[in-house]
Design a protein around this motif. Structure first.
Motif, PDB file in Angstrom:
ATOM      1  N   UNK A  55       0.836  -1.193   0.000  1.00 39.69           N
ATOM      2  CA  UNK A  55       0.000   0.000   0.000  1.00 39.69           C
ATOM      3  C   UNK A  55       0.877   1.252   0.000  1.00 39.69           C
ATOM      4  N   UNK A  56       0.558   2.181  -0.864  1.00 36.96           N
ATOM      5  CA  UNK A  56       1.305   3.432  -0.925  1.00 36.96           C
ATOM      6  C   UNK A  56       2.623   3.335  -1.658  1.00 36.96           C
ATOM      7  N   UNK A  57       2.845   2.274  -2.444  1.00 30.62           N
ATOM      8  CA  UNK A  57       4.154   2.071  -3.061  1.00 30.62           C
ATOM      9  C   UNK A  57       4.294   2.738  -4.432  1.00 30.62           C
ATOM     10  N   UNK A  58       3.215   2.979  -5.145  1.00 29.04           N
ATOM     11  CA  UNK A  58       3.317   3.487  -6.520  1.00 29.04           C
ATOM     12  C   UNK A  58       4.073   4.812  -6.603  1.00 29.04           C
ATOM     13  N   UNK A  59       3.695   5.760  -5.784  1.00 25.21           N
ATOM     14  CA  UNK A  59       4.351   7.075  -5.815  1.00 25.21           C
ATOM     15  C   UNK A  59       5.835   6.972  -5.458  1.00 25.21           C
ATOM     16  N   UNK A  60       6.212   6.324  -4.344  1.00 18.75           N
ATOM     17  CA  UNK A  60       7.636   6.223  -4.047  1.00 18.75           C
ATOM     18  C   UNK A  60       8.406   5.371  -5.053  1.00 18.75           C
ATOM     19  N   UNK A  61       7.741   4.438  -5.737  1.00 14.25           N
ATOM     20  CA  UNK A  61       8.440   3.619  -6.728  1.00 14.25           C
ATOM     21  C   UNK A  61       8.987   4.493  -7.846  1.00 14.25           C
ATOM     22  N   UNK A  62       8.169   5.373  -8.339  1.00 14.62           N
ATOM     23  CA  UNK A  62       8.625   6.299  -9.380  1.00 14.62           C
ATOM     24  C   UNK A  62       9.630   7.292  -8.790  1.00 14.62           C
TER      25      UNK A  62
END
Length: 192
Positions: A55-62
């Motif tokens: 959860x919440x990984x998409x933004x920090x992944x980029x």
């Protein structure tokens, strides 16, 4: 500055985040809820399935990939500039120092130059890292676990931009830089 540094930083950042994010999610929720690690990990899985750990990984992944690219790019440029400034071997020049081969010539940089370049790279990524971590943590703790009654009234964020806008509206731009002091030490001293 080589493209390789940016690509390596991007790939390393993405891989590091994908492997470490589930542990970070458990840690953040554990700290937020005040419960043990095993209970937190179990509750996350029971209530949200495997997706709960990410959860919440998409933004920090980029963002993490871009931030690592910035770090490695600044590190390389800083190291190259220091090597150009050095006219003669300095006092901290060791036989074991790192070797870089460029156009059939061998250039050596000292441990001191490596350390300073690492500090400069860490400083360069610092101003991107702190807001990303604030958003990541708010998204990780966005959906409170049903086992906590005290968090029942917390408003949910709709995504990264909602977190950013809400934080700026309620705390100003300064709200995105909460924890900057400790992040300074983590990214400058520990990345060098």
């Amino acid at each position: 500055m080589g493209t390789c540094d940016f690509v390596a930083g991007w790939a390393g950042g993405a891989l590091g985040l994908v492997t470490g994010h589930p542990f970070d999610t458990v840690k953040v929720n554990q700290q937020n809820l005040g419960i043990g690690m095993t209970k937190c990990a179990k509750d996350l899985f029971i209530n949200h399935g495997i997706r709960g750990y990410f959860r919440g990984m998409a933004f920090p992944l980029v963002a993490a990939s871009a931030i690592n690219s910035v770090y490695f790019g600044i590190y390389r440029v800083s190291l190259e500039h220091m090597m150009e400034l050095r006219q003669e071997p300095n006092l901290f020049y060791f036989k074991e120092s790192q070797v870089e081969e460029t156009n059939s010539t061998v250039r050596r940089h000292s441990y001191t130059e490596t350390f300073v370049a690492g500090c400069i790279g860490g400083f360069g990524q610092l101003f991107l890292t702190c807001p990303v971590e604030v958003v990541k943590i708010k998204l990780q703790t966005n959906q409170p676990l049903p086992t906590t009654l005290s968090m029942k009234g917390v408003a949910a964020y709709r995504g990264p931009m909602d977190v950013i806008l809400h934080t700026i509206k309620s705390q100003g731009l300064r709200g995105l830089y909460q924890g900057m002091g400790i992040t300074f030490f983590r990214f400058i001293l520990l990345r060098s």
